[in-house]
Enzyme design. Structure first.
Site, mmCIF file in Angstrom:
data_model
loop_
_atom_site.group_PDB
_atom_site.id
_atom_site.type_symbol
_atom_site.label_atom_id
_atom_site.label_comp_id
_atom_site.label_asym_id
_atom_site.label_seq_id
_atom_site.Cartn_x
_atom_site.Cartn_y
_atom_site.Cartn_z
ATOM 1 N N PHE A 13 40.586 49.014 1.064
ATOM 2 C CA PHE A 13 42.028 49.260 1.089
ATOM 3 C C PHE A 13 42.415 50.173 2.250
ATOM 4 O O PHE A 13 43.241 49.820 3.095
ATOM 5 C CB PHE A 13 42.419 49.870 -0.256
ATOM 6 C CG PHE A 13 43.855 50.278 -0.402
ATOM 7 C CD1 PHE A 13 44.890 49.512 0.124
ATOM 8 C CD2 PHE A 13 44.186 51.425 -1.121
ATOM 9 C CE1 PHE A 13 46.221 49.884 -0.036
ATOM 10 C CE2 PHE A 13 45.499 51.808 -1.290
ATOM 11 C CZ PHE A 13 46.521 51.042 -0.746
ATOM 12 N N ASN A 83 28.993 57.374 -3.442
ATOM 13 C CA ASN A 83 29.699 58.578 -2.999
ATOM 14 C C ASN A 83 28.799 59.728 -2.559
ATOM 15 O O ASN A 83 29.290 60.700 -1.990
ATOM 16 C CB ASN A 83 30.615 59.070 -4.130
ATOM 17 C CG ASN A 83 31.681 58.059 -4.496
ATOM 18 O OD1 ASN A 83 32.131 57.290 -3.655
ATOM 19 N ND2 ASN A 83 32.078 58.038 -5.753
ATOM 20 N N TYR A 133 33.688 60.430 -11.288
ATOM 21 C CA TYR A 133 34.169 60.058 -9.962
ATOM 22 C C TYR A 133 34.398 61.289 -9.098
ATOM 23 O O TYR A 133 33.912 61.394 -7.971
ATOM 24 C CB TYR A 133 35.462 59.242 -10.084
ATOM 25 C CG TYR A 133 36.150 59.002 -8.761
ATOM 26 C CD1 TYR A 133 35.594 58.155 -7.804
ATOM 27 C CD2 TYR A 133 37.355 59.635 -8.461
ATOM 28 C CE1 TYR A 133 36.221 57.939 -6.580
ATOM 29 C CE2 TYR A 133 37.996 59.427 -7.252
ATOM 30 C CZ TYR A 133 37.419 58.586 -6.313
ATOM 31 O OH TYR A 133 38.039 58.391 -5.097
ATOM 32 N N LYS A 137 32.353 62.487 -5.725
ATOM 33 C CA LYS A 137 33.092 62.657 -4.467
ATOM 34 C C LYS A 137 32.922 64.081 -3.939
ATOM 35 O O LYS A 137 32.760 64.291 -2.725
ATOM 36 C CB LYS A 137 34.575 62.339 -4.664
ATOM 37 C CG LYS A 137 34.896 60.860 -4.820
ATOM 38 C CD LYS A 137 34.552 60.044 -3.580
ATOM 39 C CE LYS A 137 35.448 60.370 -2.407
ATOM 40 N NZ LYS A 137 35.166 59.512 -1.212
#
Length: 301
Positions: A13, A83, A133, A137
């Site tokens: 994206f 990640n 998540y 990260k």
């Protein structure tokens, strides 16, 4: 100096938008993605051999490396590979073969966790991610910051919730857009979360600004709009733009954060003073325009 930019995650994206902007501005670049029809532009940072990655960097000789790759969904193993392991592999290869390049890593506001309602999170805010998540990260960003402390020209751009045309199904907006027009009732999680939405085109502009400056950037830069919006308002505005009579039915699990639908962080809002002062960057695309373009661009998804 003529920039030569290498973008990892170019099929995603944000990565695809970064490449489009570089192309528009006439900046030489090469996009790499985990899955692509071109084998010469395909590389899996978490699985690929270090020698192959070294060869890629040695052949292209980038002056800037942008890491827009990452995992937003999956179990702990998948998130760690996408990640953390991937970031370590790219940093190690850069150290071996392109140690004069600038390294731009796309971090996430999920690394911060929540903040008291009505406040803004600046780059000095103590990280406190609340889900896997955000934890992974943060681990990846910490690797970048360690490299920066050891002399690398490296920076983490902590992006808040990215909106805009092409929003993937892993995001709240992407899921909503894909369902509108296909059902009379749209079931979501709780939409009580307040999030700072920033258009993908503005994030690409921030990457461009930091990639092409001659100044050494600060270790961390927030990229956001500086304005929190209730997720419920965003979803209802998308429904309004769709022109449908879709009814929104909320559940109990929070559904306001990209990459972590179960995240219960109630409030996030960026303080973007630093990037505005250092690079003159600020959001140019309003949230309403971003939502309008998200709906208008649904046929291209």
């Amino acid at each position: 100096m003529t920039e030569r930019v290498m973008v990892f995650g170019a099929g995603g994206f944000l990565g695809s938008r970064i490449c489009a902007l570089l192309d528009e501005r006439g900046i030489e670049h090469r996009g790499m993605s985990r899955s692509t029809g071109d084998p010469h532009r395909q590389f899996d940072l978490a699985e690929g051999h270090c020698y192959a990655l070294d060869a890629l960097l040695s052949l292209y000789k980038p002056t800037v490396i942008v890491n827009a790759a990452g995992a937003t969904q999956g179990d702990a193993v998948e998130l760690t590979r996408g990640n953390v392991v991937a970031v370590e592999a790219l940093l190690a290869a850069m150290h071996r073969t392109a140690n004069n390049a600038r390294f731009l890593h796309i971090g996430s506001a999920a690394e911060y966790g929540g903040a008291p309602r009505g406040t803004s999170q600046d780059e000095q805010f103590e990280p406190g991610p609340g889900a896997a998540y955000g934890l992974t990260k943060l681990a990846g960003s910490e690797l970048v910051l360690r490299a920066q402390r050891n002399g690398a020209d490296a920076v983490v751009l902590r992006s808040f919730n990215i909106s805009g045309p092409g929003s993937p199904a892993s995001t709240l907006l992407g899921r909503v857009v894909r369902q509108l027009g296909t059902t009379d009732t749209l079931e979501t999680g709780s939409l009580e979360a307040w999030r700072d939405y920033v258009d993908v085109r503005d994030v690409a502009e921030a990457v461009f600004a930091v990639a092409t400056t001659e100044e050494k950037p600060p270790p961390v830069l927030n990229v956001g709009s500086g304005q929190a919006t209730l997720a419920r308002e965003v979803v209802h505005r998308l429904v309004e733009l769709s022109g449908t009579d879709t009814k929104v039915v909320e559940g109990q699990v929070h559904d306001g954060h990209a990459g972590s639908p179960a995240d219960t962080v109630p409030w996030q809002q960026a303080d973007t003073t630093l990037i505005e002062k250092q690079f003159g960057w600020s959001c140019q695309v309003s949230l309403d325009q971003s939502l309008t373009d998200t709906w208008a661009g649904r046929e291209q998804d």
